[in-house]
Enzyme design. Structure first.
Site, PDB file in Angstrom:
ATOM      1  N   TYR A 166      -6.240  32.524 -38.980  1.00 31.54           N
ATOM      2  CA  TYR A 166      -7.110  33.151 -38.271  1.00 31.54           C
ATOM      3  C   TYR A 166      -6.887  33.805 -36.976  1.00 31.54           C
ATOM      4  CZ  TYR A 166     -11.006  30.424 -40.836  1.00 31.54           C
ATOM      5  OH  TYR A 166     -11.697  29.736 -41.462  1.00 31.54           O
ATOM      6  N   LYS A 220      -7.602  -2.121 -29.993  1.00 29.81           N
ATOM      7  CA  LYS A 220      -8.677  -1.168 -29.714  1.00 29.81           C
ATOM      8  C   LYS A 220      -8.720   0.129 -30.506  1.00 29.81           C
ATOM      9  CE  LYS A 220      -6.665   0.837 -25.561  1.00 29.81           C
ATOM     10  NZ  LYS A 220      -6.642   0.490 -23.975  1.00 29.81           N
TER      11      LYS A 220
HETATM   12  C1  PLP Z   1      -5.274   0.369 -23.852  1.00 28.56           C
HETATM   13  C2  PLP Z   1      -4.780  -0.526 -22.733  1.00 28.56           C
HETATM   14  C3  PLP Z   1      -3.739  -1.056 -22.800  1.00 28.56           C
HETATM   15  C4  PLP Z   1      -2.682  -0.948 -23.777  1.00 28.56           C
HETATM   16  O1  PLP Z   1      -1.743   0.338 -23.243  1.00 28.56           O
HETATM   17  P1  PLP Z   1      -0.589   0.950 -23.775  1.00 28.56           P
HETATM   18  O2  PLP Z   1      -0.252   1.999 -22.969  1.00 28.56           O
HETATM   19  O3  PLP Z   1      -1.098   1.482 -25.149  1.00 28.56           O
HETATM   20  O4  PLP Z   1       0.418  -0.282 -24.003  1.00 28.56           O
HETATM   21  C5  PLP Z   1      -3.559  -2.228 -21.876  1.00 28.56           C
HETATM   22  N1  PLP Z   1      -4.367  -2.382 -20.872  1.00 28.56           N
HETATM   23  C6  PLP Z   1      -5.515  -1.949 -20.772  1.00 28.56           C
HETATM   24  C7  PLP Z   1      -6.557  -2.240 -19.866  1.00 28.56           C
HETATM   25  C8  PLP Z   1      -5.801  -0.764 -21.638  1.00 28.56           C
HETATM   26  O5  PLP Z   1      -6.844  -0.119 -21.658  1.00 28.56           O
END
Ligand code: PLP
Length: 388
Positions: free
Chosen positions: A267, A48
Protein backbone atom coordinates in the site's frame (compact mmCIF):
# COMPACT_ATOMS: atom_id res chain seq x y z
CA UNK A 1 18.73 -27.47 3.67
CA UNK A 2 16.34 -27.29 6.56
CA UNK A 3 15.21 -24.08 8.08
CA UNK A 4 15.54 -23.66 11.83
CA UNK A 5 11.85 -24.06 12.41
CA UNK A 6 11.22 -26.54 9.63
CA UNK A 7 9.22 -28.68 12.02
CA UNK A 8 6.65 -25.93 11.81
CA UNK A 9 6.82 -25.41 8.07
CA UNK A 10 3.48 -25.95 6.44
CA UNK A 11 3.21 -28.66 3.84
CA UNK A 12 -0.51 -28.98 4.23
CA UNK A 13 -2.48 -25.88 5.08
CA UNK A 14 -4.03 -26.27 8.52
CA UNK A 15 -5.94 -23.04 8.24
CA UNK A 16 -3.60 -21.00 10.37
CA UNK A 17 -1.39 -18.29 8.96
CA UNK A 18 1.04 -17.81 11.78
CA UNK A 19 2.11 -19.60 14.90
CA UNK A 20 3.53 -18.91 18.29
CA UNK A 21 5.94 -21.33 19.88
CA UNK A 22 5.72 -20.74 23.59
CA UNK A 23 8.52 -22.38 25.54
CA UNK A 24 7.17 -23.11 28.99
CA UNK A 25 10.52 -24.59 30.06
CA UNK A 26 12.13 -21.23 29.37
CA UNK A 27 9.34 -19.48 31.28
CA UNK A 28 9.98 -21.67 34.34
CA UNK A 29 13.72 -21.13 34.07
CA UNK A 30 13.24 -17.36 33.74
CA UNK A 31 11.16 -17.37 36.92
CA UNK A 32 13.91 -19.27 38.71
CA UNK A 33 16.44 -16.70 37.47
CA UNK A 34 14.32 -13.85 38.81
CA UNK A 35 13.81 -15.73 42.07
CA UNK A 36 17.58 -16.09 42.45
CA UNK A 37 18.09 -12.42 41.68
CA UNK A 38 15.36 -11.48 44.18
CA UNK A 39 16.61 -13.56 47.12
CA UNK A 40 16.28 -13.32 50.03
CA UNK A 41 13.05 -11.58 49.00
CA UNK A 42 10.30 -13.86 47.73
CA UNK A 43 9.54 -13.75 44.04
CA UNK A 44 6.01 -13.45 42.69
CA UNK A 45 4.85 -13.40 39.07
CA UNK A 46 2.86 -10.69 37.35
CA UNK A 47 0.48 -12.48 34.99
CA UNK A 48 -1.91 -9.72 33.95
CA UNK A 49 -3.18 -9.39 30.38
CA UNK A 50 -3.41 -13.14 29.77
CA UNK A 51 0.10 -13.72 31.06
CA UNK A 52 1.49 -10.95 28.84
CA UNK A 53 -0.32 -12.49 25.90
CA UNK A 54 1.07 -16.03 26.32
CA UNK A 55 -2.07 -17.67 27.70
CA UNK A 56 -3.18 -17.61 31.30
CA UNK A 57 -3.65 -21.33 31.98
CA UNK A 58 -0.29 -22.66 30.69
CA UNK A 59 1.54 -19.70 32.21
CA UNK A 60 -0.02 -20.16 35.65
CA UNK A 61 0.39 -23.94 35.66
CA UNK A 62 4.06 -23.60 34.69
CA UNK A 63 4.86 -20.94 37.29
CA UNK A 64 2.92 -22.78 39.97
CA UNK A 65 4.84 -25.99 39.23
CA UNK A 66 8.08 -24.01 39.43
CA UNK A 67 7.10 -22.99 42.95
CA UNK A 68 5.55 -19.56 42.51
CA UNK A 69 2.85 -18.88 45.11
CA UNK A 70 2.20 -15.15 44.69
CA UNK A 71 0.51 -13.78 41.61
CA UNK A 72 -0.40 -10.26 40.54
CA UNK A 73 -3.18 -9.52 38.07
CA UNK A 74 -4.82 -6.33 36.88
CA UNK A 75 -8.48 -7.24 37.26
CA UNK A 76 -10.49 -9.44 39.59
CA UNK A 77 -11.78 -11.41 36.61
CA UNK A 78 -8.18 -12.30 35.77
CA UNK A 79 -7.72 -13.23 39.41
CA UNK A 80 -10.63 -15.66 39.21
CA UNK A 81 -8.92 -17.43 36.30
CA UNK A 82 -5.61 -17.61 38.16
CA UNK A 83 -7.38 -19.13 41.16
CA UNK A 84 -8.45 -22.12 39.06
CA UNK A 85 -4.85 -23.12 38.35
CA UNK A 86 -3.06 -21.89 41.46
CA UNK A 87 -4.99 -23.24 44.40
CA UNK A 88 -2.55 -22.59 47.24
CA UNK A 89 -1.44 -19.09 46.39
CA UNK A 90 -1.98 -15.44 47.10
CA UNK A 91 -3.52 -13.54 44.21
CA UNK A 92 -3.25 -9.77 44.31
CA UNK A 93 -5.60 -7.67 42.18
CA UNK A 94 -3.97 -4.36 41.34
CA UNK A 95 -6.84 -2.46 39.74
CA UNK A 96 -9.86 -3.01 41.92
CA UNK A 97 -12.53 -0.47 41.18
CA UNK A 98 -14.20 -0.65 44.54
CA UNK A 99 -17.04 -0.69 45.57
CA UNK A 100 -18.84 -3.78 44.29
CA UNK A 101 -15.82 -6.04 43.92
CA UNK A 102 -15.80 -7.26 47.53
CA UNK A 103 -17.98 -10.37 47.02
CA UNK A 104 -15.80 -11.58 44.14
CA UNK A 105 -12.63 -10.97 46.17
CA UNK A 106 -14.09 -13.09 48.95
CA UNK A 107 -15.50 -15.90 46.82
CA UNK A 108 -12.36 -16.33 44.68
CA UNK A 109 -10.09 -15.54 47.62
CA UNK A 110 -8.41 -12.56 45.96
CA UNK A 111 -6.46 -9.82 47.71
CA UNK A 112 -7.46 -6.38 46.47
CA UNK A 113 -4.72 -3.79 46.27
CA UNK A 114 -6.35 -0.66 47.66
CA UNK A 115 -5.24 2.37 45.69
CA UNK A 116 -6.91 5.39 47.25
CA UNK A 117 -8.21 6.55 50.64
CA UNK A 118 -11.68 6.00 49.24
CA UNK A 119 -10.80 2.35 48.63
CA UNK A 120 -9.49 2.06 52.18
CA UNK A 121 -12.77 3.43 53.58
CA UNK A 122 -14.93 1.14 51.44
CA UNK A 123 -12.84 -1.93 52.23
CA UNK A 124 -12.78 -1.20 55.93
CA UNK A 125 -16.55 -0.86 55.97
CA UNK A 126 -16.90 -4.14 54.09
CA UNK A 127 -14.72 -5.89 56.66
CA UNK A 128 -16.74 -4.49 59.54
CA UNK A 129 -19.93 -5.80 57.96
CA UNK A 130 -18.73 -9.08 56.42
CA UNK A 131 -15.66 -9.97 58.47
CA UNK A 132 -11.95 -9.74 57.88
CA UNK A 133 -10.42 -10.48 54.51
CA UNK A 134 -6.84 -9.67 53.56
CA UNK A 135 -6.05 -6.59 51.49
CA UNK A 136 -2.93 -4.90 50.20
CA UNK A 137 -2.17 -1.21 50.00
CA UNK A 138 -0.57 0.66 47.15
CA UNK A 139 1.36 3.83 47.88
CA UNK A 140 2.14 6.21 45.05
CA UNK A 141 5.74 7.31 45.41
CA UNK A 142 6.00 9.13 42.11
CA UNK A 143 3.97 7.52 39.34
CA UNK A 144 0.80 9.54 39.89
CA UNK A 145 -1.28 6.61 38.80
CA UNK A 146 -2.52 4.34 41.59
CA UNK A 147 -1.99 4.54 45.31
CA UNK A 148 -2.49 6.70 48.34
CA UNK A 149 0.01 9.51 48.73
CA UNK A 150 3.15 9.24 50.82
CA UNK A 151 1.61 11.65 53.31
CA UNK A 152 -1.62 9.66 53.53
CA UNK A 153 0.42 6.50 54.06
CA UNK A 154 2.23 7.96 57.04
CA UNK A 155 -1.01 9.19 58.58
CA UNK A 156 -2.67 5.82 57.99
CA UNK A 157 0.29 3.94 59.48
CA UNK A 158 0.09 5.98 62.65
CA UNK A 159 -3.68 6.00 62.90
CA UNK A 160 -4.46 4.16 66.11
CA UNK A 161 -8.18 4.56 65.47
CA UNK A 162 -7.83 2.36 62.38
CA UNK A 163 -10.61 -0.24 62.55
CA UNK A 164 -9.58 -3.85 63.05
CA UNK A 165 -10.96 -4.58 59.57
CA UNK A 166 -8.07 -2.74 57.98
CA UNK A 167 -4.88 -4.73 58.24
CA UNK A 168 -2.96 -4.93 54.96
CA UNK A 169 -0.84 -8.01 54.38
CA UNK A 170 1.29 -6.15 51.85
CA UNK A 171 2.24 -2.60 51.03
CA UNK A 172 3.53 -1.89 47.57
CA UNK A 173 4.65 0.87 45.27
CA UNK A 174 5.75 0.96 41.64
CA UNK A 175 8.91 2.37 40.08
CA UNK A 176 8.62 5.04 37.43
CA UNK A 177 12.06 4.74 35.82
CA UNK A 178 13.31 1.35 36.99
CA UNK A 179 14.56 0.59 33.48
CA UNK A 180 16.99 3.52 33.73
CA UNK A 181 19.40 2.81 36.62
CA UNK A 182 20.79 6.36 36.53
CA UNK A 183 17.49 8.12 36.96
CA UNK A 184 17.27 10.15 40.18
CA UNK A 185 13.63 9.15 40.73
CA UNK A 186 14.73 5.62 41.64
CA UNK A 187 16.51 6.75 44.79
CA UNK A 188 13.76 9.19 45.69
CA UNK A 189 11.10 6.49 45.43
CA UNK A 190 13.31 4.08 47.35
CA UNK A 191 13.72 6.59 50.16
CA UNK A 192 9.96 7.28 50.43
CA UNK A 193 9.11 3.60 50.31
CA UNK A 194 11.75 2.65 52.88
CA UNK A 195 10.29 5.19 55.31
CA UNK A 196 6.77 3.94 54.72
CA UNK A 197 7.81 0.31 55.15
CA UNK A 198 9.26 1.25 58.53
CA UNK A 199 6.00 2.96 59.47
CA UNK A 200 4.16 -0.22 58.50
CA UNK A 201 6.55 -2.43 60.47
CA UNK A 202 5.62 -6.10 60.31
CA UNK A 203 3.76 -5.72 57.01
CA UNK A 204 5.41 -7.23 53.91
CA UNK A 205 6.69 -4.68 51.42
CA UNK A 206 7.08 -4.85 47.62
CA UNK A 207 8.59 -2.24 45.32
CA UNK A 208 10.29 -3.84 42.35
CA UNK A 209 9.11 -4.99 38.96
CA UNK A 210 11.60 -6.79 36.67
CA UNK A 211 13.72 -3.70 36.19
CA UNK A 212 13.68 -2.82 39.88
CA UNK A 213 15.08 -6.23 40.82
CA UNK A 214 18.15 -5.40 38.73
CA UNK A 215 18.68 -2.08 40.48
CA UNK A 216 20.11 -3.69 43.58
CA UNK A 217 19.41 -5.43 46.83
CA UNK A 218 17.90 -2.43 48.60
CA UNK A 219 15.08 -2.32 46.03
CA UNK A 220 13.93 -5.88 46.70
CA UNK A 221 12.26 -5.64 50.13
CA UNK A 222 10.15 -8.75 50.98
CA UNK A 223 8.47 -9.57 47.68
CA UNK A 224 9.37 -8.78 44.07
CA UNK A 225 6.97 -8.48 41.14
CA UNK A 226 8.63 -9.45 37.85
CA UNK A 227 6.56 -9.50 34.69
CA UNK A 228 8.30 -8.84 31.39
CA UNK A 229 11.56 -10.60 32.31
CA UNK A 230 9.65 -13.84 32.88
CA UNK A 231 8.38 -13.69 29.31
CA UNK A 232 11.80 -12.99 27.81
CA UNK A 233 11.44 -9.25 27.33
CA UNK A 234 14.08 -6.70 28.12
CA UNK A 235 13.62 -5.16 31.56
CA UNK A 236 16.46 -2.68 31.67
CA UNK A 237 17.53 -0.42 28.84
CA UNK A 238 21.06 -0.52 30.20
CA UNK A 239 21.59 -4.05 31.45
CA UNK A 240 20.13 -5.91 28.48
CA UNK A 241 18.34 -9.20 28.79
CA UNK A 242 18.85 -11.34 31.87
CA UNK A 243 16.38 -13.99 30.76
CA UNK A 244 15.88 -16.03 27.61
CA UNK A 245 13.22 -15.75 24.91
CA UNK A 246 9.99 -17.58 25.63
CA UNK A 247 7.98 -16.72 22.54
CA UNK A 248 8.91 -17.38 18.93
CA UNK A 249 6.51 -15.95 16.37
CA UNK A 250 6.51 -17.59 12.96
CA UNK A 251 4.64 -16.73 9.78
CA UNK A 252 4.65 -18.97 6.78
CA UNK A 253 5.32 -17.97 3.24
CA UNK A 254 2.15 -17.86 1.16
CA UNK A 255 3.88 -17.16 -2.11
CA UNK A 256 7.23 -15.99 -3.44
CA UNK A 257 7.24 -13.49 -6.28
CA UNK A 258 9.78 -11.51 -8.21
CA UNK A 259 9.64 -7.80 -8.89
CA UNK A 260 11.91 -5.48 -10.80
CA UNK A 261 14.06 -2.63 -9.58
CA UNK A 262 12.03 0.57 -9.54
CA UNK A 263 8.75 -1.13 -8.72
CA UNK A 264 7.03 -0.52 -5.42
CA UNK A 265 5.60 -2.90 -2.87
CA UNK A 266 2.37 -2.86 -0.86
CA UNK A 267 0.00 0.00 0.00
CA UNK A 268 0.92 3.59 -0.61
CA UNK A 269 3.79 2.51 -2.89
CA UNK A 270 5.88 3.11 0.19
CA UNK A 271 8.37 0.30 -0.37
CA UNK A 272 10.64 1.11 -3.33
CA UNK A 273 12.78 -1.68 -4.77
CA UNK A 274 16.34 -0.70 -5.58
CA UNK A 275 17.22 -4.00 -7.22
CA UNK A 276 15.44 -6.87 -8.91
CA UNK A 277 14.01 -8.68 -5.91
CA UNK A 278 12.44 -11.85 -4.68
CA UNK A 279 9.68 -11.21 -2.22
CA UNK A 280 8.21 -13.63 0.30
CA UNK A 281 4.62 -12.77 1.05
CA UNK A 282 3.87 -14.00 4.57
CA UNK A 283 0.67 -14.69 6.39
CA UNK A 284 0.89 -12.27 9.27
CA UNK A 285 -0.22 -8.69 9.58
CA UNK A 286 -1.16 -5.95 11.93
CA UNK A 287 -4.36 -7.81 12.85
CA UNK A 288 -2.00 -10.31 14.47
CA UNK A 289 -0.18 -7.63 16.38
CA UNK A 290 2.69 -7.53 13.91
CA UNK A 291 2.29 -3.81 14.17
CA UNK A 292 1.90 -1.73 11.04
CA UNK A 293 4.57 0.54 12.46
CA UNK A 294 7.22 -2.16 11.97
CA UNK A 295 6.88 -1.55 8.21
CA UNK A 296 10.07 -1.31 6.23
CA UNK A 297 12.14 1.73 5.36
CA UNK A 298 10.37 4.20 3.13
CA UNK A 299 7.15 4.01 5.06
CA UNK A 300 6.21 6.98 7.13
CA UNK A 301 6.45 5.69 10.65
CA UNK A 302 4.56 8.26 12.63
CA UNK A 303 7.33 10.79 12.24
CA UNK A 304 10.10 8.52 13.48
CA UNK A 305 13.15 7.44 11.52
CA UNK A 306 13.01 3.77 12.36
CA UNK A 307 14.02 1.53 9.51
CA UNK A 308 11.56 -1.28 9.95
CA UNK A 309 11.75 -4.77 11.31
CA UNK A 310 13.42 -7.82 9.87
CA UNK A 311 12.52 -11.46 9.87
CA UNK A 312 14.94 -14.38 9.97
CA UNK A 313 15.18 -17.47 7.83
CA UNK A 314 18.02 -19.81 6.80
CA UNK A 315 20.64 -17.73 8.52
CA UNK A 316 19.55 -14.53 6.81
CA UNK A 317 17.97 -11.39 8.12
CA UNK A 318 15.14 -10.57 5.76
CA UNK A 319 13.82 -7.01 5.96
CA UNK A 320 10.16 -6.11 5.81
CA UNK A 321 9.43 -4.37 2.50
CA UNK A 322 6.65 -1.82 2.22
CA UNK A 323 3.77 -1.52 4.58
CA UNK A 324 2.59 -4.30 6.83
CA UNK A 325 -1.03 -4.91 5.89
CA UNK A 326 -3.84 -6.40 7.94
CA UNK A 327 -3.15 -10.04 7.08
CA UNK A 328 0.06 -10.06 5.05
CA UNK A 329 3.63 -8.85 5.31
CA UNK A 330 6.26 -8.93 2.60
CA UNK A 331 9.91 -9.78 3.27
CA UNK A 332 12.85 -9.30 0.94
CA UNK A 333 14.41 -12.73 0.42
CA UNK A 334 16.54 -11.81 -2.60
CA UNK A 335 19.74 -12.85 -0.81
CA UNK A 336 18.56 -16.41 -0.23
CA UNK A 337 19.15 -18.84 -3.12
CA UNK A 338 15.81 -19.41 -4.85
CA UNK A 339 15.81 -23.20 -4.52
CA UNK A 340 16.14 -23.08 -0.73
CA UNK A 341 12.89 -21.35 0.06
CA UNK A 342 9.37 -22.33 -0.86
CA UNK A 343 5.79 -21.51 0.10
CA UNK A 344 4.90 -23.01 3.46
CA UNK A 345 8.34 -22.35 4.94
CA UNK A 346 8.44 -20.40 8.18
CA UNK A 347 9.97 -16.99 8.72
CA UNK A 348 10.80 -16.03 12.29
CA UNK A 349 9.24 -12.69 13.21
CA UNK A 350 10.88 -12.67 16.61
CA UNK A 351 12.38 -15.26 18.90
CA UNK A 352 15.95 -16.51 19.29
CA UNK A 353 17.28 -14.80 16.17
CA UNK A 354 15.27 -11.60 16.10
CA UNK A 355 14.96 -10.11 19.58
CA UNK A 356 11.43 -9.21 20.57
CA UNK A 357 12.65 -5.82 21.68
CA UNK A 358 14.26 -5.10 18.29
CA UNK A 359 10.92 -5.56 16.56
CA UNK A 360 9.27 -3.41 19.19
CA UNK A 361 11.93 -0.73 18.72
CA UNK A 362 11.31 -0.75 14.97
CA UNK A 363 7.71 0.14 15.77
CA UNK A 364 8.79 2.74 18.29
CA UNK A 365 7.31 0.75 21.15
CA UNK A 366 8.29 -1.80 23.80
CA UNK A 367 8.25 -5.59 23.98
CA UNK A 368 5.36 -5.43 26.44
CA UNK A 369 3.07 -3.94 23.80
CA UNK A 370 4.17 -6.36 21.12
CA UNK A 371 3.51 -9.41 23.34
CA UNK A 372 0.15 -8.22 24.59
CA UNK A 373 -0.95 -7.33 21.04
CA UNK A 374 -0.39 -10.78 19.55
CA UNK A 375 -4.04 -11.54 19.14
CA UNK A 376 -6.03 -14.71 18.71
CA UNK A 377 -5.27 -15.75 15.16
CA UNK A 378 -2.04 -17.58 15.89
CA UNK A 379 -1.90 -21.30 16.32
CA UNK A 380 -0.20 -21.68 19.68
CA UNK A 381 2.28 -24.50 20.26
CA UNK A 382 3.33 -24.93 23.86
CA UNK A 383 6.73 -26.58 24.12
CA UNK A 384 9.08 -27.49 26.94
CA UNK A 385 12.77 -26.89 26.34
CA UNK A 386 15.24 -29.10 28.18
CA UNK A 387 15.93 -26.27 30.63
CA UNK A 388 12.58 -26.94 32.32
C1 PLP B 1 2.85 -4.66 35.33
C2 PLP B 1 3.36 -4.38 36.68
C3 PLP B 1 4.50 -5.05 37.18
C4 PLP B 1 5.38 -5.93 36.32
O1 PLP B 1 6.26 -5.07 35.62
P1 PLP B 1 7.37 -5.59 34.60
O2 PLP B 1 8.03 -4.34 34.16
O3 PLP B 1 6.64 -6.29 33.51
O4 PLP B 1 8.28 -6.50 35.35
C5 PLP B 1 4.84 -4.85 38.51
N1 PLP B 1 4.12 -4.00 39.29
C6 PLP B 1 3.05 -3.33 38.84
C7 PLP B 1 2.33 -2.40 39.74
C8 PLP B 1 2.64 -3.47 37.52
O5 PLP B 1 1.60 -2.78 37.06
Amino acid sequence: MKTLYSAFDVTEDDGFGARLLIDLGALAENWRVMRRLSAPARCSAVVKADGYGLGMEPVIRTLYDAGCRDFFVATAHEGEIVRKFAAESRIFVMNCLLPGIEPLCRSADLIPVLASMEHVAIWTQSCIVNGDHPCALQIDTGMNRLGITVKEAHILAGDVTRPAGFSPVLIMSHLVCGDDPDHTLNDRQLEHFTQISKAFAGVEASLSNSAGILLGEEFRFDLTRPGIALYGGQASTVKGNVTMPVVTALAHIVTIRTAAAGETVSYGAAGMLHRDSRLAVCSVGYADGYLRAVSGAGTTLRGSNTKGARGYVLGHNVPVVGRVTMDLTIFDVTDIPADLLKPGDSIELFGHNVPLDDVAAAADTIGYELLTSLGSRYRRHYTHSSTG
